[in-house]
Write an enzyme that holds these catalytic residues in place. Structure first.
Site, short mmCIF file in Angstrom:
data_model
loop_
_atom_site.label_atom_id
_atom_site.label_comp_id
_atom_site.label_asym_id
_atom_site.label_seq_id
_atom_site.Cartn_x
_atom_site.Cartn_y
_atom_site.Cartn_z
N CYS A 23 5.84 0.40 -2.34
CA CYS A 23 5.82 -0.44 -3.19
C CYS A 23 3.99 0.58 -3.34
O CYS A 23 3.53 0.70 -2.41
CB CYS A 23 5.77 -1.55 -4.02
N GLY A 49 6.93 4.13 -4.93
CA GLY A 49 8.43 3.08 -5.42
C GLY A 49 8.97 3.94 -7.24
O GLY A 49 8.39 4.51 -7.91
N ASN A 124 2.11 -4.56 -2.49
CA ASN A 124 2.91 -3.77 -1.75
C ASN A 124 3.06 -4.51 0.16
O ASN A 124 2.03 -5.46 0.73
CB ASN A 124 1.64 -2.69 -2.15
N GLY A 125 4.41 -5.14 0.08
CA GLY A 125 4.92 -5.63 1.39
C GLY A 125 5.97 -6.47 1.12
O GLY A 125 6.55 -6.27 -0.08
N TYR A 270 6.10 9.39 6.92
CA TYR A 270 6.95 8.95 6.32
C TYR A 270 6.54 9.08 5.31
O TYR A 270 6.34 9.75 3.83
CB TYR A 270 8.38 8.50 6.42
#
Length: 489
Positions: A23, A49, A124-125, A270
């Site tokens: 995210c 996201g 985020n996570g 990535y």
């Protein structure tokens, strides 16, 4: 099955053999137009996201929110939407689901009305003890409105016995396990926090062109700062809580000495955008160095180095430079395929890679080709790309991967398949090579990956990054997962 009944994962069938981002979060503290700035930041973080997006702002009197399914440009395509989000303080979120299905009720930022006023949070996570905490919270009478683990933060803050917002927030984060980069907004302050190991990225920036000197940005990556003309100040530290209010910026370290850096190494491989700088390292240069290490470790004689676009491009440039083999764009990626409008029958699934990639026969025909990609997940996409390159006339196809074999699932915010579906978990490199159909297959070693990131090698006693997807060395307890394993026995 009708198109309207397809889940977002089914709509993304072309990408079902790739890792998906977690995210992206943005926080703005300024005196004007927070919604527009937040939307710009979310646009820059779209790669993190693509399922949903949302913004919450505060105008000094009340909170305003808009959330929707789809890309940022789809959710905020109408100027009237931004106009409906007045105020100089705001937070935003791009979502790719790692927990909870894709429904509007799961779209962040999450918002709640507390006794101290409104409060919004974006995460985020992934929390590794969310289910255990949820069971306890439900028993205490908490009613969950979503199926995302992020809602745990809202309820922990709500039931906290501390009197002020910051103490409640810290009380909440001390009870959770897992990876989190958080931005939160109350009527008086913007809060940002990273977990004690700093697994997910979070940075602080400044808006120099706004007359108010107390104008700040918090975001997942530096590329978001560039999109809104902000200056990078610093990375938020592992375990640090940043508070921005009318008095400026202050920092709290509530975890004392129980912090160290185990930043996600796959961000460099990535996930992060190549133009971002994370933990004082250029992502683009890191990927080039990974490619150079790959050339040193598993070189093969060939005529041309070809990246699997787009994520393989920097590593392929590094490989080509280190090996003195020409770099060519032998595969061209369509950036306009989006989510297909075609129902994903088996036949269409088989054509999915061809919809997304096309070979450039002029630079492949009659050549020995080294293909560079960032990772192998299930291996189905790699197999189809190798077949495409052979069909374009390549006489040899050697596949080189700019990461170690991915043998383990991620539980810290990256959507990965179960271990038994990861090709490297169930097959040796020789077996993988045969299944994919390449003439040879090579991965950069863990030590090579660490060298590319300016470390001597991986320290087995004290690794500098979270590399659990490669090694199985999980630095944060997997409480919910372990409980499920016990129940299944």
């Amino acid at each position: 099955m009708t198109l309207s009944s397809l889940s977002s994962h089914e709509l993304d069938f072309i990408d079902d053999d790739e890792f998906h981002e977690e995210c992206g979060v943005v926080g703005i503290w300024t005196t004007q137009d927070a919604a527009s700035l937040t939307a710009l930041g979310l646009h820059a973080l779209q790669h993190r996201g693509q399922e949903a997006s949302g913004i919450v702002t505060y105008d000094g009197n009340q909170f305003h929110t808009h959330r929707g399914l789809g890309l940022v440009g789809e959710v905020f395509d109408d100027p009237r939407v931004i106009a409906s989000l007045p105020g100089g303080m705001g937070i935003g979120h791009n979502r790719y689901a790692t927990t909870g299905e894709t429904q509007l009720r799961n779209v962040q930022p999450l918002y709640g009305d507390f006794e101290f006023g409104g409060f919004a949070v974006a995460h985020n996570g992934n929390l590794t003890n969310a289910q255990l905490l949820k069971q306890s919270l439900v028993r205490r009478g908490c009613l969950f409105q979503s199926s995302t683990d992020s809602e745990v933060f809202i309820h922990l803050i709500a039931i906290s016995l501390y009197s002020n917002v910051i103490d409640r927030f810290i009380d909440a984060i001390k009870q959770v396990q897992g990876a989190y980069s958080l931005v939160a907004l109350s009527k008086d302050m913007l809060i940002a926090a990273r977990d004690p190991l700093g697994v997910r990225p979070l940075i602080l920036g400044k808006l120099p062109y706004i007359q108010d000197e107390n104008s700040w940005v918090v975001a997942s990556e530096t590329c978001a700062l560039s999109s809104m003309g902000a200056d990078f100040v610093r990375d938020i530290e592992p375990g640090e809580v940043i508070i921005i209010d009318h008095d400026g910026v202050r920092s709290i370290h509530p975890f004392a000495d129980n912090t160290s850096s185990r930043f996600c190494i796959f961000e460099y491989v990535y996930f992060a955008r190549p133009d971002s700088v994370i933990e004082n390292k250029s992502v683009y240069m890191a990927r080039k160095k990974i490619g150079a290490e790959l050339a040193k470790e598993s070189h093969v004689e060939a005529d041309v180095v070809v990246p699997v676009p787009d994520s393989g491009v920097p590593a392929a440039i590094g490989y080509a430079e280190a090996s003195n083999i020409p770099f060519e764009l032998g595969i061209i990626r369509s950036h306009y395929i989006g989510r297909t409008f075609i129902e994903p029958t088996d036949q269409i699934r088989n054509l999915g890679v061809k919809l997304k990639h096309a070979t450039n026969r002029a630079v492949i025909n009659g050549k020995r080709v080294i293909l560079i990609d960032d990772s192998i997940v299930r291996g189905t996409t790699s197999k189809k790309i190798v077949e495409m390159v052979r069909a374009a006339g390549a006489i040899e196809v050697h596949l080189r991967i700019a990461s170690p074999p991915t043998q383990h699932s991620c539980f810290y915010g990256i959507d990965t398949p179960a271990e038994e579906k990861l090709l490297a978990h169930t097959h040796s490199i020789d077996e993988m090579c045969k299944l994919i159909g390449a003439d040879s297959l090579g991965f950069v070693s863990a030590d090579g990956l660490y060298r590319a990131l300016q470390e001597d090698k991986r320290n087995n006693q004290n690794p500098q990054y979270c590399d659990a997807c490669f090694t199985g060395d999980y630095p944060i307890p997997l409480t919910d997962h372990d409980m499920q394993l016990v129940k299944s026995k």
